[in-house]
Structure formats: C-alpha cells, structure tokens
Motif scaffolding. Sequence first.
Motif, PDB file in Angstrom:
ATOM      1  N   GLU A   1      23.924  46.658-135.244  1.00  0.00           N
ATOM      2  CA  GLU A   1      25.013  46.397-134.302  1.00  0.00           C
ATOM      3  C   GLU A   1      25.934  47.599-134.187  1.00  0.00           C
ATOM      4  OE1 GLU A   1      28.470  43.031-133.413  1.00  0.00           O
ATOM      5  OE2 GLU A   1      27.316  42.945-135.274  1.00  0.00           O
ATOM      6  N   CYS A   2      26.265  48.207-135.322  1.00  0.00           N
ATOM      7  CA  CYS A   2      27.119  49.392-135.315  1.00  0.00           C
ATOM      8  C   CYS A   2      26.454  50.541-134.560  1.00  0.00           C
ATOM      9  CB  CYS A   2      27.422  49.845-136.740  1.00  0.00           C
ATOM     10  SG  CYS A   2      28.481  48.747-137.675  1.00  0.00           S
ATOM     11  N   ALA A   3      25.167  50.754-134.838  1.00  0.00           N
ATOM     12  CA  ALA A   3      24.442  51.850-134.210  1.00  0.00           C
ATOM     13  C   ALA A   3      24.413  51.693-132.695  1.00  0.00           C
ATOM     14  CB  ALA A   3      23.024  51.924-134.765  1.00  0.00           C
ATOM     15  N   TYR A   4      24.212  50.452-132.233  1.00  0.00           N
ATOM     16  CA  TYR A   4      24.182  50.188-130.795  1.00  0.00           C
ATOM     17  C   TYR A   4      25.533  50.536-130.153  1.00  0.00           C
ATOM     18  CZ  TYR A   4      24.234  47.531-126.445  1.00  0.00           C
ATOM     19  OH  TYR A   4      24.372  47.151-125.135  1.00  0.00           O
ATOM     20  N   LEU A   5      26.614  50.065-130.765  1.00  0.00           N
ATOM     21  CA  LEU A   5      27.949  50.329-130.229  1.00  0.00           C
ATOM     22  C   LEU A   5      28.285  51.815-130.265  1.00  0.00           C
ATOM     23  CD1 LEU A   5      29.903  47.346-131.832  1.00  0.00           C
ATOM     24  CD2 LEU A   5      29.358  47.638-129.409  1.00  0.00           C
ATOM     25  N   LEU A   6      27.877  52.491-131.336  1.00  0.00           N
ATOM     26  CA  LEU A   6      28.166  53.923-131.455  1.00  0.00           C
ATOM     27  C   LEU A   6      27.410  54.735-130.416  1.00  0.00           C
ATOM     28  CD1 LEU A   6      28.339  54.387-135.322  1.00  0.00           C
ATOM     29  CD2 LEU A   6      30.229  54.510-133.686  1.00  0.00           C
ATOM     30  N   LYS A   7      26.203  54.302-130.064  1.00  0.00           N
ATOM     31  CA  LYS A   7      25.459  55.008-129.017  1.00  0.00           C
ATOM     32  C   LYS A   7      26.173  54.881-127.675  1.00  0.00           C
ATOM     33  CE  LYS A   7      20.876  54.747-131.153  1.00  0.00           C
ATOM     34  NZ  LYS A   7      19.527  54.134-131.116  1.00  0.00           N
TER      35      LYS A   7
ATOM     36  N   THR B   1      33.318  51.119-139.909  1.00  0.00           N
ATOM     37  CA  THR B   1      32.048  50.690-139.327  1.00  0.00           C
ATOM     38  C   THR B   1      32.054  49.244-138.843  1.00  0.00           C
ATOM     39  OG1 THR B   1      31.305  50.144-141.566  1.00  0.00           O
ATOM     40  CG2 THR B   1      30.666  52.306-140.694  1.00  0.00           C
ATOM     41  N   HIS B   2      33.168  48.578-138.911  1.00  0.00           N
ATOM     42  CA  HIS B   2      33.203  47.181-138.463  1.00  0.00           C
ATOM     43  C   HIS B   2      32.976  47.131-136.950  1.00  0.00           C
ATOM     44  CE1 HIS B   2      34.403  43.059-137.814  1.00  0.00           C
ATOM     45  NE2 HIS B   2      34.475  42.874-139.125  1.00  0.00           N
ATOM     46  N   PRO B   3      32.067  46.306-136.480  1.00  0.00           N
ATOM     47  CA  PRO B   3      31.777  46.250-135.042  1.00  0.00           C
ATOM     48  C   PRO B   3      32.996  45.948-134.178  1.00  0.00           C
ATOM     49  CG  PRO B   3      30.069  45.123-136.270  1.00  0.00           C
ATOM     50  CD  PRO B   3      31.143  45.462-137.265  1.00  0.00           C
ATOM     51  N   LEU B   4      33.916  45.130-134.681  1.00  0.00           N
ATOM     52  CA  LEU B   4      35.109  44.817-133.906  1.00  0.00           C
ATOM     53  C   LEU B   4      35.973  46.055-133.727  1.00  0.00           C
ATOM     54  CD1 LEU B   4      37.002  42.875-132.468  1.00  0.00           C
ATOM     55  CD2 LEU B   4      37.898  42.171-134.708  1.00  0.00           C
ATOM     56  N   ARG B   5      36.103  46.863-134.770  1.00  0.00           N
ATOM     57  CA  ARG B   5      36.896  48.089-134.675  1.00  0.00           C
ATOM     58  C   ARG B   5      36.256  49.075-133.692  1.00  0.00           C
ATOM     59  NH1 ARG B   5      39.811  51.902-139.147  1.00  0.00           N
ATOM     60  NH2 ARG B   5      39.115  53.906-138.378  1.00  0.00           N
ATOM     61  N   ILE B   6      34.934  49.195-133.732  1.00  0.00           N
ATOM     62  CA  ILE B   6      34.242  50.109-132.822  1.00  0.00           C
ATOM     63  C   ILE B   6      34.337  49.599-131.382  1.00  0.00           C
ATOM     64  CG2 ILE B   6      32.042  51.189-132.241  1.00  0.00           C
ATOM     65  CD1 ILE B   6      31.268  50.839-135.227  1.00  0.00           C
ATOM     66  N   GLY B   7      34.127  48.282-131.206  1.00  0.00           N
ATOM     67  CA  GLY B   7      34.232  47.711-129.870  1.00  0.00           C
ATOM     68  C   GLY B   7      35.625  47.853-129.288  1.00  0.00           C
ATOM     69  N   LEU B   8      36.629  47.694-130.119  1.00  0.00           N
ATOM     70  CA  LEU B   8      38.013  47.882-129.675  1.00  0.00           C
ATOM     71  C   LEU B   8      38.243  49.318-129.237  1.00  0.00           C
ATOM     72  CD1 LEU B   8      41.023  47.159-129.399  1.00  0.00           C
ATOM     73  CD2 LEU B   8      41.244  47.498-131.866  1.00  0.00           C
ATOM     74  N   ALA B   9      37.760  50.274-130.022  1.00  0.00           N
ATOM     75  CA  ALA B   9      37.921  51.690-129.673  1.00  0.00           C
ATOM     76  C   ALA B   9      37.253  51.994-128.335  1.00  0.00           C
ATOM     77  CB  ALA B   9      37.345  52.576-130.770  1.00  0.00           C
ATOM     78  N   MET B  10      36.089  51.398-128.106  1.00  0.00           N
ATOM     79  CA  MET B  10      35.377  51.632-126.852  1.00  0.00           C
ATOM     80  C   MET B  10      36.145  51.055-125.667  1.00  0.00           C
ATOM     81  SD  MET B  10      31.381  51.002-125.958  1.00  0.00           S
ATOM     82  CE  MET B  10      31.377  49.300-126.545  1.00  0.00           C
ATOM     83  N   ASN B  11      36.600  49.805-125.787  1.00  0.00           N
ATOM     84  CA  ASN B  11      37.314  49.180-124.675  1.00  0.00           C
ATOM     85  C   ASN B  11      38.647  49.862-124.391  1.00  0.00           C
ATOM     86  OD1 ASN B  11      35.171  47.418-124.875  1.00  0.00           O
ATOM     87  ND2 ASN B  11      36.423  45.578-124.686  1.00  0.00           N
TER      88      ASN B  11
ATOM     89  N   TYR C   1      34.549  57.190-133.310  1.00  0.00           N
ATOM     90  CA  TYR C   1      33.107  57.425-133.436  1.00  0.00           C
ATOM     91  C   TYR C   1      32.814  58.231-134.699  1.00  0.00           C
ATOM     92  CZ  TYR C   1      28.516  59.465-132.438  1.00  0.00           C
ATOM     93  OH  TYR C   1      27.207  59.884-132.529  1.00  0.00           O
ATOM     94  N   ASP C   2      33.522  59.334-134.877  1.00  0.00           N
ATOM     95  CA  ASP C   2      33.268  60.204-136.032  1.00  0.00           C
ATOM     96  C   ASP C   2      33.552  59.493-137.350  1.00  0.00           C
ATOM     97  OD1 ASP C   2      32.464  62.272-134.421  1.00  0.00           O
ATOM     98  OD2 ASP C   2      34.385  63.318-134.438  1.00  0.00           O
ATOM     99  N   GLU C   3      34.631  58.715-137.375  1.00  0.00           N
ATOM    100  CA  GLU C   3      34.970  57.995-138.602  1.00  0.00           C
ATOM    101  C   GLU C   3      33.887  56.984-138.960  1.00  0.00           C
ATOM    102  OE1 GLU C   3      38.791  56.267-138.008  1.00  0.00           O
ATOM    103  OE2 GLU C   3      39.885  58.182-138.145  1.00  0.00           O
ATOM    104  N   ALA C   4      33.360  56.286-137.952  1.00  0.00           N
ATOM    105  CA  ALA C   4      32.324  55.292-138.213  1.00  0.00           C
ATOM    106  C   ALA C   4      31.004  55.953-138.608  1.00  0.00           C
ATOM    107  CB  ALA C   4      32.121  54.414-136.981  1.00  0.00           C
ATOM    108  N   LEU C   5      30.679  57.048-137.946  1.00  0.00           N
ATOM    109  CA  LEU C   5      29.402  57.703-138.217  1.00  0.00           C
ATOM    110  C   LEU C   5      29.333  58.219-139.648  1.00  0.00           C
ATOM    111  CD1 LEU C   5      26.783  58.340-136.727  1.00  0.00           C
ATOM    112  CD2 LEU C   5      27.702  60.608-136.221  1.00  0.00           C
ATOM    113  N   ASP C   6      30.458  58.664-140.166  1.00  0.00           N
ATOM    114  CA  ASP C   6      30.501  59.178-141.532  1.00  0.00           C
ATOM    115  C   ASP C   6      30.116  58.116-142.557  1.00  0.00           C
ATOM    116  OD1 ASP C   6      31.208  61.721-140.774  1.00  0.00           O
ATOM    117  OD2 ASP C   6      33.365  61.409-141.031  1.00  0.00           O
ATOM    118  N   GLU C   7      30.328  56.849-142.221  1.00  0.00           N
ATOM    119  CA  GLU C   7      30.073  55.770-143.179  1.00  0.00           C
ATOM    120  C   GLU C   7      28.867  54.912-142.811  1.00  0.00           C
ATOM    121  OE1 GLU C   7      33.575  53.448-143.796  1.00  0.00           O
ATOM    122  OE2 GLU C   7      34.918  55.190-143.905  1.00  0.00           O
ATOM    123  N   LEU C   8      28.171  55.280-141.719  1.00  0.00           N
ATOM    124  CA  LEU C   8      27.130  54.402-141.198  1.00  0.00           C
ATOM    125  C   LEU C   8      25.962  54.196-142.161  1.00  0.00           C
ATOM    126  CD1 LEU C   8      26.378  52.705-138.751  1.00  0.00           C
ATOM    127  CD2 LEU C   8      25.234  54.708-137.785  1.00  0.00           C
ATOM    128  N   GLU C   9      25.522  55.243-142.805  1.00  0.00           N
ATOM    129  CA  GLU C   9      24.362  55.125-143.688  1.00  0.00           C
ATOM    130  C   GLU C   9      24.628  54.201-144.873  1.00  0.00           C
ATOM    131  OE1 GLU C   9      21.188  55.951-143.389  1.00  0.00           O
ATOM    132  OE2 GLU C   9      21.759  56.524-141.358  1.00  0.00           O
TER     133      GLU C   9
END
Length: 253
Positions: free
Chosen positions: A224-230, A171-181, A204-212
């Motif tokens: 921040e995580c939710a915004y990037l995941l959307k 769920t780290h924003p840097l990891r999600i942002g990297l995956a997106m880019n 996305y799936d890995e982060a969503l599982d831990e988001l709550e």
Amino acid sequence: MPAKGRDSYVVKAQLSEAAGRYDEMVEDVRDMVTALPKNNCLTEDERNLLAVAFKNEVGVRRRALKSLQKIFSSTKIVNPSRTKEFHDYKANILSELEFLCNDLIWMLDSKLLPAVKEPIDDIFYHKMKADYFRYLAEVEEDEQKSADYIEKAKENYAGATEVSQNGLAATHPLRIGLAMNYSVFMKEMLGITKEARDHAKRFYDEALDELESVREVDESRYSECAYLLKLLHENINVWSLELGDLKTPSKEF
C-alpha cells in the motif's frame, strides 16, 4: 446505541458496498453516524465504510460534472437551442454533490470530530473534511464562497498534517495519502506549484527512507505504501518539469 443496531448498520453498509449500491451505502453509514451516542467513536472498519460510501457517491458526480463541461464545449453535441436543458441537468448533479459534501461535513463537525480520542482519528477526519471542502471549492462559481471553501480546506489540511508529523510513522498510508492530497490542493487550488512539489517531496523522501523496514514486518502495508509513493513520485516529477527543474527531484524505488 445497542450493539445489535450498530452491527445492523455496518452489515447493511457492507452489503451495499459489495453490491456496488453506493447510494444505499451512504444512507446506511449516515444512519450509523447519526445514531452514535455523544462522544462515541467509530471503529476503524466503520470509519472506512464511511469514507468508501461518500468517496464513490461524490466521485461519480465530480466525474459527471467534468464530462458535462467537455460536452458543453463541443457544439457538435450540445445544440445551442438546448442549453437550458443542459444547464438544468448540470445544476441537478451539482446540487447532489453539494448536498453530499455538506452532509458529510455536518457529520464530521457534529458527531465525529468532537468524539476524537486518538491522533489517527483526528488526522483521518480533518483530512476528509479538507477533501470535501476542496470538492465544494472546485464547483463553486461564487468567488467569495469558493475562497471560503479553499481557506477551510487549507486549515484542515494544515491541521491534519501537523498532527500526522508527530502522531504517525513516515510510512503510514494515511500520512502519505494526506501529503498527496494536500500537495494536489496546493497545486490545483492555490496555484503554488513549487510549494506543492516541495511538500510532496519532503513526505516522499521521509517515507522512502523507512520503506524497507516496513517490508520486513508487513508485506501488505508495504504494498500500500509503495503504491501511494509511486503516485506521489509521479506528481513530483511532473511538477518539477513544469518548474524547469531538470535535476532528479527525489530518490526512486
């Protein structure tokens, strides 16, 4: 470098950012990085100032080049007798963009990456390096140079991704942002839509599982995580439709 001098660069960069004077902010952060003693690291705040400064200055030129390309396509706006002026103006913006990208890459190679001590810094800087090689590839007309930039971007995205899988929470924003880019790079620069979709979906799936669980301890990081995941989910849906995959590609919020 004396703390007072370093603090001065940071304050000047912060003031430039607040005033929206990103050209001056680039000069401030360049001074900050150039003056770093060997093997010294930027703090998180300094690192973010560096990213903001170059993102804004390069971003405005990327948008300008895209707008100029649209203008050139319209004969109603660009008189055929004025194409030289148009191309000269475009060349100036292109030159500025290339200078900024190469300037940042030089700072990363000569100062920042050699001083890396923590995984998060390694990921941040290699992601940044990949992004700016991608920006160079987007505007490079020479096929061989463009291919070289693409390969360098790919190497840095892949390296940052490998470190992020072991060094950062899902769920780290840097990891999600990297995956997106990286997935956008796969789609737009490599033309491999399925691989881009699958890469984005995995992270996305890995982060969503831990988001709550993040929401329970850090509301701002959750937002921040939710915004990037959307954003990531939107890309997954679009690419799935392009692939003719009508199944639900990923779980939703």
